[in-house]
Design a protein around this motif. Sequence first.
Motif, PDB file in Angstrom:
ATOM      1  N   GLY A   1       0.726  -1.197   0.051  1.00  0.00           N
ATOM      2  CA  GLY A   1       0.168   0.265   0.419  1.00  0.00           C
ATOM      3  C   GLY A   1       0.460   0.999   0.281  1.00  0.00           C
ATOM      4  O   GLY A   1       0.551   2.231  -1.201  1.00  0.00           O
TER       5      GLY A   1
ATOM      6  N   SER B   1      -3.966  -1.359  -0.090  1.00  0.00           N
ATOM      7  CA  SER B   1      -3.280  -2.139   0.424  1.00  0.00           C
ATOM      8  C   SER B   1      -3.632  -3.632   0.898  1.00  0.00           C
ATOM      9  O   SER B   1      -5.369  -3.105   0.958  1.00  0.00           O
TER      10      SER B   1
ATOM     11  N   LYS C   1      -5.981  -6.221   5.885  1.00  0.00           N
ATOM     12  CA  LYS C   1      -7.334  -5.610   5.404  1.00  0.00           C
ATOM     13  C   LYS C   1      -8.331  -6.995   5.167  1.00  0.00           C
ATOM     14  O   LYS C   1      -8.077  -7.900   5.192  1.00  0.00           O
TER      15      LYS C   1
HETATM   16  C1  LIG Z   1      -1.757  -0.432   6.538  1.00  0.00           C
HETATM   17  C2  LIG Z   1      -2.582   0.885   5.332  1.00  0.00           C
HETATM   18  C3  LIG Z   1      -1.864   1.869   4.082  1.00  0.00           C
HETATM   19  C4  LIG Z   1      -0.109   1.001   4.157  1.00  0.00           C
HETATM   20  O1  LIG Z   1      -0.361  -0.009   2.940  1.00  0.00           O
HETATM   21  P1  LIG Z   1       1.153  -1.323   3.240  1.00  0.00           P
HETATM   22  O2  LIG Z   1       0.296  -1.944   2.399  1.00  0.00           O
HETATM   23  O3  LIG Z   1       0.763  -1.992   5.070  1.00  0.00           O
HETATM   24  O4  LIG Z   1       2.108  -0.577   2.553  1.00  0.00           O
HETATM   25  C5  LIG Z   1      -1.755   3.284   3.700  1.00  0.00           C
HETATM   26  N1  LIG Z   1      -2.308   3.703   3.895  1.00  0.00           N
HETATM   27  C6  LIG Z   1      -3.440   3.161   4.864  1.00  0.00           C
HETATM   28  C7  LIG Z   1      -5.103   4.206   5.639  1.00  0.00           C
HETATM   29  C8  LIG Z   1      -3.769   2.140   5.811  1.00  0.00           C
HETATM   30  O5  LIG Z   1      -4.676   1.650   6.187  1.00  0.00           O
END
Ligand SMILES: *Cc1c(COP(=O)(O)O)cnc(C)c1O
Length: 369
Positions: A60, A181, A186
């Motif tokens: 993400g 992400s 998630k």
């Molecule tokens: C999880 C998350 C991200 C980042 O995602 P990753 O895959 O862990 O890098 C970015 N923004 C929000 C709001 C998130 O909850």
Amino acid sequence: MTISFLDLKRSYGEIAGELEEAVVRVLRSGQYIGGQEVEAFEQNFARYVEAEHAIGVANGLEALHLALRAIGIKAGDEVIVPSNTFIATWLAVSQVGARCVPVEPDDGTSNIDPGRIEAAITPATRAIIPVHLYGQAADLDPVLDIARRHDLFVIEDAAQAQGALYKGRRVGAHGHMVIWSFYPGKNLGAIGDAGGVTTNDRTLADRVRLLRNYGSRERYQHLVPGFNSRLDPIQAAALTVKLRHLDNWNDRRRQIAAQYHQGLAGLNLLLPRVLDACVPVWHLYCVRHPQRDALRATLAERGVETLIHYPVPPHLQPAYADQGFRKGQYPIAERMSEELISLPIDPLMRDMEVAMVVDAVKASVTALG
Ligand SMILES: *Cc1c(COP(=O)(O)O)cnc(C)c1O
């Protein structure tokens, strides 16, 4: 008996056969970078979120980083971000050398307050990143309207909102770009790191495709200085399996949220507010209490595991110590960080477990007075 916040092993167990079949399929294919599995997931996901293009990337944070690069954000630019988001939203802006300009959220929804955005716009502002925090879409129409009037890009951070609706349409292409992400926890989670970008803009989609793959479309032809930020085919195959279950899981999350909403009404507890325009997917169910730490401790004693999203707002993190932010500057975000508590909302929770959480919260809040 304890109720864990999120049990990823239990969710694997539910679909073990399908997931293992997908992983073995990749192993046997000999195609370990890109290829059919990645393309298939990109197509399925684009269709699911009602966007024309989906580009799988490594995670993400990288999705945000490449989206910012694709629209040309650079040193000296300013980007409006929520004061109360997960730090990744800010880190991507910092990574391209731009400056984060925080805007406070609405106390009820926890999403960026559109009424406060215009005061934060300067001649250096280039983009706004609304975050669909906890699985509810930010109020997008006023944000998009402000962006149009000031000629700004809108990148939606939908990391927590796979399947959420805004005005009857899935989050996925309301803004110029939407980032995802697929971190395992998630709503749609891979079995490792994974992420994606969706958009209806072909030019921006092509740029992200180039940037994720060394700036290259054809091998050894490098058109721009790119990155290695590709979606792994094993993750893509696992995501294709899980996408089939996402609506069911989101429905179950909505049921649990409804039970919390009913069961916890009338207590000294601030419950999340849902906009009429929104159908959330309840990535998190966060309530607020003035004695949050005491409440967490009693819940733990009663066997209910809770978490805090998030205990320290980005502007007070050591990572941003050199930016001149001070305590008290973003009081809404700061107060949230002191009062928020996230209740378990694992879609595989049984009714009895949900009822146990409700009873434990009721008893604990009442005991605290
Ligand atoms: C999880 C998350 C991200 C980042 O995602 P990753 O895959 O862990 O890098 C970015 N923004 C929000 C709001 C998130 O909850």
